[in-house]
Design an enzyme around this catalytic site. Structure first.
Site, mmCIF file in Angstrom:
data_model
loop_
_atom_site.group_PDB
_atom_site.id
_atom_site.type_symbol
_atom_site.label_atom_id
_atom_site.label_comp_id
_atom_site.label_asym_id
_atom_site.label_seq_id
_atom_site.Cartn_x
_atom_site.Cartn_y
_atom_site.Cartn_z
ATOM 1 N N LEU A 11 38.598 40.742 25.771
ATOM 2 C CA LEU A 11 38.620 39.491 25.020
ATOM 3 C C LEU A 11 39.984 38.807 25.093
ATOM 4 O O LEU A 11 41.021 39.465 25.050
ATOM 5 C CB LEU A 11 38.265 39.795 23.568
ATOM 6 C CG LEU A 11 38.276 38.672 22.540
ATOM 7 C CD1 LEU A 11 37.213 38.943 21.498
ATOM 8 C CD2 LEU A 11 39.635 38.541 21.865
ATOM 9 N N HIS A 12 39.988 37.482 25.221
ATOM 10 C CA HIS A 12 41.235 36.713 25.176
ATOM 11 C C HIS A 12 40.941 35.306 24.667
ATOM 12 O O HIS A 12 39.962 34.690 25.044
ATOM 13 C CB HIS A 12 41.918 36.668 26.551
ATOM 14 C CG HIS A 12 41.011 36.312 27.691
ATOM 15 N ND1 HIS A 12 40.112 37.209 28.237
ATOM 16 C CD2 HIS A 12 40.856 35.177 28.396
ATOM 17 C CE1 HIS A 12 39.450 36.636 29.220
ATOM 18 N NE2 HIS A 12 39.878 35.385 29.334
ATOM 19 N N GLN A 13 41.808 34.857 23.809
ATOM 20 C CA GLN A 13 41.695 33.523 23.216
ATOM 21 C C GLN A 13 42.541 32.542 24.022
ATOM 22 O O GLN A 13 43.733 32.767 24.250
ATOM 23 C CB GLN A 13 42.208 33.562 21.770
ATOM 24 C CG GLN A 13 42.508 32.198 21.154
ATOM 25 C CD GLN A 13 41.360 31.674 20.336
ATOM 26 O OE1 GLN A 13 40.273 31.487 20.842
ATOM 27 N NE2 GLN A 13 41.591 31.456 19.064
#
Length: 203
Positions: free
Chosen positions: A163-165
Site C-alpha cells: 500500500l502507498h498513498q
C-alpha cells in the site's frame, strides 16, 4: 549548368543523379535522420521506457525482498529518494512522477489493503500526508493536490502488494497538450534536488 535529368533523384540516399522509379526505388532509412532538425519539436523521454517495461516491479509481489517499498528503507535517504522516516511509515519520492514533487506515503509493513493497516499505521500515514502537503506548499507553491490510493491492479496500482498513498501537487495548466496529445510529461526538476528541498523543509 544543367540539373539532373528526368527519372533521377538529386537528394535521395542513392546519390545525385542515380535513377529512380521502376529501375531503382528510393527508400529512406528513418534511422539515418535521427537528430536532424525538421519542423517538429520532440521531447525525448527515454527514461520512461523503464516504467513502461516494468523495471523495478517485483516478480513475486508478495516477496518483501523484491518489493521496492520494503527495500527502500534499507538504503540511504539519498539513494532511495526518502524524504522522511516516521515510526511506522515513511515518505518517498515517486520514481516515475505524474508531476514534480509527487510523493508516496508508505507503511514499512508489507500490506496491500488499507483495511489491513493497524491504528498506529492509519494515524501516521494520515499525519505524514498532511505534513507532506504543508511541505510541498511551502517549497513548491502548488495550486492544489490529488491524494489517493490505488487499491489493486484493476484500480491502477503499479505495485499493488504494498500500500502507498499518493500526494500529487497540481498547478494550473499542468495537464497541457504534452500528456494529453503526446503522452509525455515534462518534469522540470531532478528527483535528487526535489528530495533535498523537501527533506530540508520537513519539520
Amino acid at each position: 549548368m544543367s540539373g539532373p535529368g528526368p527519372g533521377t533523384d538529386p537528394t535521395g540516399p542513392t546519390g545525385p543523379g542515380r535513377p529512380t522509379g521502376p529501375e531503382r526505388p528510393v527508400v529512406e532509412d528513418a534511422g539515418d535522420f535521427a537528430g536532424v532538425p525538421d519542423d517538429t519539436d520532440r521531447l525525448w523521454t527515454p527514461h520512461r521506457m523503464a516504467y513502461i517495461g516494468g523495471e523495478n516491479k517485483p516478480v513475486d509481489p508478495h516477496d518483501g525482498d523484491q518489493c521496492p517499498f520494503c527495500t527502500a528503507p534499507r538504503r540511504s535517504d539519498e539513494d532511495a529518494l526518502i524524504v522522511h522516516r516516521g515510526e511506522v511509515a515513511y515518505v518517498v519520492l515517486n520514481l516515475y512522477p505524474y508531476n514534480s514533487g509527487h510523493l508516496l506515503v508508505c507503511p514499512y509493513r508489507h500490506v496491500a489493503d488499507y483495511t489491513e493497516l493497524d491504528d498506529a499505521e492509519v494515524r501516521e500515514v494520515a499525519e505524514l500526508t498532511r505534513t507532506a502537503m504543508r511541505v510541498i506548499r511551502e517549497v513548491s507553491g502548488p495550486a492544489g493536490f490529488n491524494l489517493g490510493m490505488n487499491q489493486g491492479p484493476v484500480a491502477g496500482a503499479g505495485i499493488a502488494a504494498h500500500l502507498h498513498q499518493h500526494v500529487v501537487p497540481r498547478w494550473m495548466g499542468d495537464a497541457n497538450f504534452l500528456p494529453i496529445v503526446g503522452h509525455t510529461k515534462a518534469i522540470p526538476i531532478l528527483l535528487a534536488d526535489t528530495r533535498r528541498l523537501y527533506a530540508d523543509a520537513w519539520p
